[in-house]
Motif scaffolding. Sequence first.
Motif, short mmCIF file in Angstrom:
data_model
loop_
_atom_site.label_atom_id
_atom_site.label_comp_id
_atom_site.label_asym_id
_atom_site.label_seq_id
_atom_site.Cartn_x
_atom_site.Cartn_y
_atom_site.Cartn_z
N LYS A 173 0.74 -1.09 -0.17
CA LYS A 173 0.07 0.05 0.21
C LYS A 173 0.79 1.30 0.18
O LYS A 173 0.41 2.21 -0.59
CB LYS A 173 -0.90 -0.05 1.12
CG LYS A 173 -1.78 1.07 1.03
CD LYS A 173 -2.78 1.09 2.27
CE LYS A 173 -3.87 2.33 2.23
NZ LYS A 173 -3.29 3.43 2.27
N ARG B 29 -8.93 -7.01 2.16
CA ARG B 29 -8.49 -5.68 2.14
C ARG B 29 -7.94 -5.59 0.73
O ARG B 29 -7.60 -4.18 0.32
CB ARG B 29 -7.45 -5.27 3.32
CG ARG B 29 -8.17 -5.36 4.72
CD ARG B 29 -6.88 -5.63 5.54
NE ARG B 29 -6.07 -6.72 5.48
CZ ARG B 29 -5.18 -7.43 6.38
NH1 ARG B 29 -4.91 -6.38 7.52
NH2 ARG B 29 -4.65 -8.60 6.44
N PRO C 126 -9.36 -5.84 -2.60
CA PRO C 126 -10.00 -5.35 -3.83
C PRO C 126 -10.26 -3.76 -3.78
O PRO C 126 -10.42 -3.06 -4.62
CB PRO C 126 -11.45 -6.27 -3.68
CG PRO C 126 -11.17 -7.44 -3.07
CD PRO C 126 -9.84 -7.01 -2.07
N PRO C 127 -10.72 -3.21 -2.45
CA PRO C 127 -10.63 -1.67 -2.35
C PRO C 127 -9.51 -1.08 -2.86
O PRO C 127 -9.63 0.18 -3.37
CB PRO C 127 -11.07 -1.40 -0.93
CG PRO C 127 -11.61 -2.72 -0.48
CD PRO C 127 -10.88 -3.86 -0.97
N VAL D 179 -9.68 -0.84 -6.95
CA VAL D 179 -10.93 -0.28 -7.57
C VAL D 179 -10.49 0.97 -8.37
O VAL D 179 -10.68 1.22 -9.51
CB VAL D 179 -12.18 -0.04 -6.60
CG1 VAL D 179 -13.04 0.96 -7.36
CG2 VAL D 179 -12.55 -1.29 -6.34
N SER E 181 -14.17 -11.29 -4.93
CA SER E 181 -15.01 -10.54 -3.85
C SER E 181 -16.18 -9.74 -4.77
O SER E 181 -16.04 -8.72 -5.03
CB SER E 181 -14.20 -9.50 -3.22
OG SER E 181 -15.02 -8.61 -2.52
N ILE F 53 -17.49 -6.15 -3.35
CA ILE F 53 -16.74 -5.15 -3.72
C ILE F 53 -16.35 -4.69 -5.15
O ILE F 53 -16.36 -3.82 -5.77
CB ILE F 53 -15.24 -4.98 -3.05
CG1 ILE F 53 -15.66 -5.25 -1.42
CG2 ILE F 53 -14.43 -3.95 -3.39
CD1 ILE F 53 -14.38 -5.23 -0.66
#
Length: 248
Positions: free
Chosen positions: A120, A151, A153-154, A157, A180, A183
Motif C-alpha cells: 500500500k 483488504r 479489492p478496495p 478499484v 469478492s 466489492i
Amino acid sequence: MGVFNLFNKEGRDQRAREKNIGRAVNKYAQSPDRMKALQALRDDGSHDAIYGLLRRFGMMYDKTIEDEQEKEWVFEVLLEKGAGIVPPVQKYLFTADSISWPLRLLSKIASKEQELEVIKSVLDRHEPGYERDPTKKIQLLNHLGALKDARVPPLLVPYLADMDEGVRYAAVEAMVRSGSEEIAREPLLAQFVSANEDSLRIRIRIAEGFAELGWLVKGHRGELEKRLPEQFQLDREGHVKRKPGAEK
C-alpha cells in the motif's frame, strides 16, 4: 579503541561497501568478480548492504543463464535473512523500476500484515493517472491479485480509471481473481458499460470473470448487452454465458 579509530573503521567499512555494491551491479564485470562482491555484501549484512544486494535484481547481464543464477543466489541469501530485511526491501520497492523479484521476496519474508502495508505504501506513490512507464503499477496490481485478502479489492478499484490500458487490465484481472462479489461486481460492471472504456480485451476479461464466478448483472442489462463481445450472451436471470462453441 579511540573515537578517531572507530570513525576510521566506519569510514573504511562504508567505502568497502560502496565499492562492493558498484561491482555487484556492474554489467560489464565478470561473473566471478560480481559474485565475490555479492558475497561480501551478504557477509556485511547491514541494511545498506542488503539494499545493495537488492539492486542486483535491477541489473540485466547479457549472459542470461548467469544473470538468472546470480539473481537466484541473491534471492536465496535474502530469504535466509528473514523479516528483519523488510525495511530495505520497502526502500528498494520505492526506488526500483521493475519489482517482480523483491515482491516475490516480500511475500516470503513478511507477515500478511507487513506485506499489505508495504505494498500500500508503494501504491500510494503510484496513484491512478499518467506515468511514462506503468510497468511498476502493473507488477503491483498483479501481485495483489494473488493475495487472498478482503483488504485487497478496495485497493484495486481506483486503478480501473487509470489512463494506461495495461494498468486497467491488471486491475480487472486482480479483481476477478479476488472473487469478492460485494466489492468487485459493481465497479467491474460500471467499467464494462463505460463509454470511456475502449479496450475489447478488458470487456472480454470482465465478461469471462462474470461467467466464471456466476455473478449476476444487475441494473446494467441493456447497456451491457449492447457492448457484450460476440462470444458471450446474457441469460434470462442475468448470468453472462459463453456461447456454445465459442472459443476461449
